[in-house]
Design a protein around this motif. Sequence first.
Motif, short mmCIF file in Angstrom:
data_model
loop_
_atom_site.label_atom_id
_atom_site.label_comp_id
_atom_site.label_asym_id
_atom_site.label_seq_id
_atom_site.Cartn_x
_atom_site.Cartn_y
_atom_site.Cartn_z
N GLY A 1 0.81 -1.21 0.00
CA GLY A 1 0.00 0.00 0.00
C GLY A 1 0.84 1.26 0.00
N ILE A 2 1.90 1.25 0.81
CA ILE A 2 2.79 2.41 0.88
C ILE A 2 3.41 2.70 -0.49
CG2 ILE A 2 5.00 3.23 1.79
CD1 ILE A 2 4.28 1.80 4.44
N ILE A 3 3.88 1.65 -1.15
CA ILE A 3 4.51 1.83 -2.46
C ILE A 3 3.47 2.21 -3.51
CG2 ILE A 3 5.77 0.63 -4.30
CD1 ILE A 3 7.13 -1.02 -2.06
N CYS B 1 -4.89 0.80 -0.74
CA CYS B 1 -5.08 2.18 -0.27
C CYS B 1 -6.54 2.46 0.08
CB CYS B 1 -4.58 3.18 -1.32
SG CYS B 1 -2.83 3.00 -1.71
N GLU B 2 -7.21 1.44 0.65
CA GLU B 2 -8.59 1.57 1.10
C GLU B 2 -8.74 1.10 2.54
OE1 GLU B 2 -11.00 3.03 -0.32
OE2 GLU B 2 -10.41 3.21 -2.42
N ASN C 1 -3.04 8.32 3.66
CA ASN C 1 -2.90 8.10 2.23
C ASN C 1 -3.14 6.64 1.83
OD1 ASN C 1 -1.82 10.59 0.54
ND2 ASN C 1 -0.93 10.75 2.58
N LEU C 2 -3.37 5.79 2.82
CA LEU C 2 -3.66 4.38 2.57
C LEU C 2 -5.12 4.06 2.88
CD1 LEU C 2 -0.48 2.64 4.06
CD2 LEU C 2 -0.81 3.67 1.82
N GLY C 3 -5.96 5.07 2.91
CA GLY C 3 -7.37 4.92 3.25
C GLY C 3 -7.77 6.05 4.18
#
Length: 270
Positions: A28-30, A133-134, A154-156
Amino acid sequence: MNLPENFNNILPLGVIGAGKMGKAIISGIIRSNCITPNDIYVYDKEKSQMDYLVQKYSMINTTGNIECIFRTCPVVLLLVQPADVDSMREWWINDKTHTIASLCASVSIWDLQIVFKGANVLRFMTNIAVEHCEGATAITKEGYCPLLFHLFSNLGICRVIEEKQMDITTGICGSSPALILHIVNSLAEGGVYNGLPKETALDMVTQTFIGTLKFLQQAKTHPSELKDKVCTPGGITIHAMQHVYRKSLKSILIDFLNKAMDKTAAMKKN
């Protein structure tokens, strides 16, 4: 992507534990473009887990030395099993400039502070949806790190809670995806039972969940109000809902969370 000017202070980011949640968070971070693979350092006791990440993200850094993570990374995500937390003191370097963010269910901030003496310590809980990212993430106000708040936002979504609220949050954020997926599968099986092809039934149920939850998110009103809009007086939906009320589905769902909390309490005792 919305990040503060000093976000680079989080880099390089350390990750200890690359199991299912570790992979989901890293992915998710990437995916979010918040941090590039070459600014992430990963340790896992299973070399195969790190090899998987290197194969997927060639520029990611892996190490077989936990102390290397602590010496290299100012912020470390601790994603190990609760039973493995105490062993971390063997490699801890007593650095007051570090932030340790723990995903370890049942291990309190106060227990973490004993292991990571001098560090800023906080807890967080998230779920597998961060991979896309949810995710729904909560971090404790005790040890609050604004840079991590921005990262997980930023990941949800990300919310700040108190340490005492972490157990129920673990049930809601961490455990409930399994329940939701069970409900989706059950509705799809109901479609198959009544003649729909399995793939069609699953697609329709999945999209119905996605669409309904987006509707709820954007409407910014109580779910019961939206439910009433779906239930036409004397119609099919309200007729079917009466059966749900008699079976007390709400009590079953609340019991699910209560059982998750019971298990957390038992883990704390051990």
